[in-house]
Design a protein around this motif. Structure first.
Motif, PDB file in Angstrom:
ATOM      1  N   ILE A 203       8.962 -36.311  -2.539  1.00  0.00           N
ATOM      2  CA  ILE A 203       7.696 -35.748  -2.776  1.00  0.00           C
ATOM      3  C   ILE A 203       6.571 -35.385  -3.163  1.00  0.00           C
ATOM      4  O   ILE A 203       5.708 -36.649  -2.696  1.00  0.00           O
ATOM      5  CB  ILE A 203       7.853 -36.002  -4.681  1.00  0.00           C
ATOM      6  N   TYR A 204       6.301 -34.552  -2.285  1.00  0.00           N
ATOM      7  CA  TYR A 204       4.407 -34.397  -1.847  1.00  0.00           C
ATOM      8  C   TYR A 204       3.987 -33.244  -2.397  1.00  0.00           C
ATOM      9  O   TYR A 204       4.464 -32.390  -3.146  1.00  0.00           O
ATOM     10  CB  TYR A 204       4.804 -33.753  -0.403  1.00  0.00           C
ATOM     11  N   PRO A 205       2.644 -34.280  -2.784  1.00  0.00           N
ATOM     12  CA  PRO A 205       1.398 -32.853  -3.409  1.00  0.00           C
ATOM     13  C   PRO A 205       1.758 -31.556  -2.643  1.00  0.00           C
ATOM     14  O   PRO A 205       1.017 -31.927  -1.835  1.00  0.00           O
ATOM     15  CB  PRO A 205       0.307 -33.607  -4.072  1.00  0.00           C
ATOM     16  N   ASP A 206       1.646 -30.568  -2.967  1.00  0.00           N
ATOM     17  CA  ASP A 206       1.195 -29.573  -2.048  1.00  0.00           C
ATOM     18  C   ASP A 206      -0.698 -28.917  -2.656  1.00  0.00           C
ATOM     19  O   ASP A 206      -0.938 -27.754  -3.707  1.00  0.00           O
ATOM     20  CB  ASP A 206       1.664 -28.119  -2.582  1.00  0.00           C
ATOM     21  N   TYR A 212       4.068 -29.127  -6.311  1.00  0.00           N
ATOM     22  CA  TYR A 212       4.369 -30.182  -5.158  1.00  0.00           C
ATOM     23  C   TYR A 212       6.285 -29.206  -4.612  1.00  0.00           C
ATOM     24  O   TYR A 212       5.766 -28.568  -4.737  1.00  0.00           O
ATOM     25  CB  TYR A 212       5.294 -31.159  -6.512  1.00  0.00           C
ATOM     26  N   ARG A 227       4.564 -26.829 -11.202  1.00  0.00           N
ATOM     27  CA  ARG A 227       3.879 -28.270 -11.424  1.00  0.00           C
ATOM     28  C   ARG A 227       4.295 -28.741 -13.163  1.00  0.00           C
ATOM     29  O   ARG A 227       4.434 -29.305 -12.633  1.00  0.00           O
ATOM     30  CB  ARG A 227       2.456 -27.454 -11.543  1.00  0.00           C
ATOM     31  N   TYR A 230       7.486 -31.267 -13.223  1.00  0.00           N
ATOM     32  CA  TYR A 230       6.529 -32.554 -12.067  1.00  0.00           C
ATOM     33  C   TYR A 230       7.422 -33.948 -12.802  1.00  0.00           C
ATOM     34  O   TYR A 230       7.478 -34.331 -12.738  1.00  0.00           O
ATOM     35  CB  TYR A 230       5.456 -32.956 -11.280  1.00  0.00           C
TER      36      TYR A 230
END
Length: 247
Positions: A203-206, A212, A227, A230
């Motif tokens: 899982i990556y923050p955007d 994400y 969001r 999450y």
């Protein structure tokens, strides 16, 4: 996952209190309440239940006696004993209950018991041959659930994307698919996506979209994670995986 619950207690006030406590858990579906084991036997002849909250001390057939009957007649039904006297617990373990709760029931203790119930039911589902029929144009397509990478909504079209590069277009609504696939460990990560939690690789923050992204095992495509979804996904993963920390 929706859990069908039957409440069995000869004290209606105890049933009412338990119903109020259980209302805090959205996955609980109370399908009936009975004031005796005899009434519960009649109920189960016509209805299904996944879980019984069962009082041990009842007039007529006791909760312990009824639990022994359930082991033979309905072995798939899970039992949580409810009692005002913890001393009954030793004898009650012969019925292999999920847990014992002492009256008055502590809500935190109840949550712990229900977590165990969900774990047991999820493991049962995992043990089954995971095949499912999905409505497509002109018929029904049988798909092995383990082959599904994700489900995507594009406009009015629903695409079921599989590992072997097959894509099936379903006539189902996203809402219906979410209800069905939640029992197989799928999560609505975005209004347009259903993903299998066990296949989430990262899982990556955007920072650009302030949301994400999700990457799945054996797939290079990056899928969106809303969001507002999450924290819900984080809680699911923390229960299933040893995670040091989340960003």
């Amino acid at each position: 996952m929706s859990i069908k619950v039957l409440l069995v207690d000869d004290d209606q006030s105890c049933i009412d209190t338990l119903k109020m406590n259980l209302s805090s858990f959205s996955f609980i579906n109370i399908v009936g309440e009975c004031n005796s084991a005899e009434a519960a036997i009649r109920f189960l002849r016509e209805n299904e239940a996944d879980l019984l909250f069962l009082d041990i001390e009842m007039d007529g057939i006791s909760g312990l006696e009824f639990a022994k009957h359930l082991q033979t007649a309905y072995p798939q039904i899970l039992i949580i004993f409810v009692t005002g006297h913890p001393g009954f617990a030793i004898e009650g373990y012969e019925a292999h209950p999920i847990d014992f709760l002492t009256k008055p029931i502590n809500i935190l203790r109840l949550e712990k018991s229900l977590t165990r119930v969900r774990e047991v039911m999820s493991s049962r589902i995992a043990a089954k041959g995971k095949k499912i029929g999905i409505k497509i144009a002109g018929g029904i397509q049988i798909i092995n659930v383990n082959d599904i990478l994700y489900i995507e909504k594009q406009g009015r079209k629903i695409s079921v994307v599989c590992h072997n590069n097959e894509i099936f277009h379903s006539n189902e609504t996203m809402q219906n698919l979410e209800a069905v696939f939640s029992d197989f460990g799928f999560f609505r990560s975005h209004q347009s996506f259903l993903v299998p939690v066990q296949k989430i690789k990262a899982i990556y923050p955007d920072s650009f979209t302030r949301s994400y992204s999700i990457q799945l095992t054996n797939d290079e495509k990056i899928l969106p994670l809303s969001r507002n979804k999450y924290n819900e996904l984080k809680d699911l993963i923390e229960k299933q995986t040893k995670v040091i920390s989340f960003f």
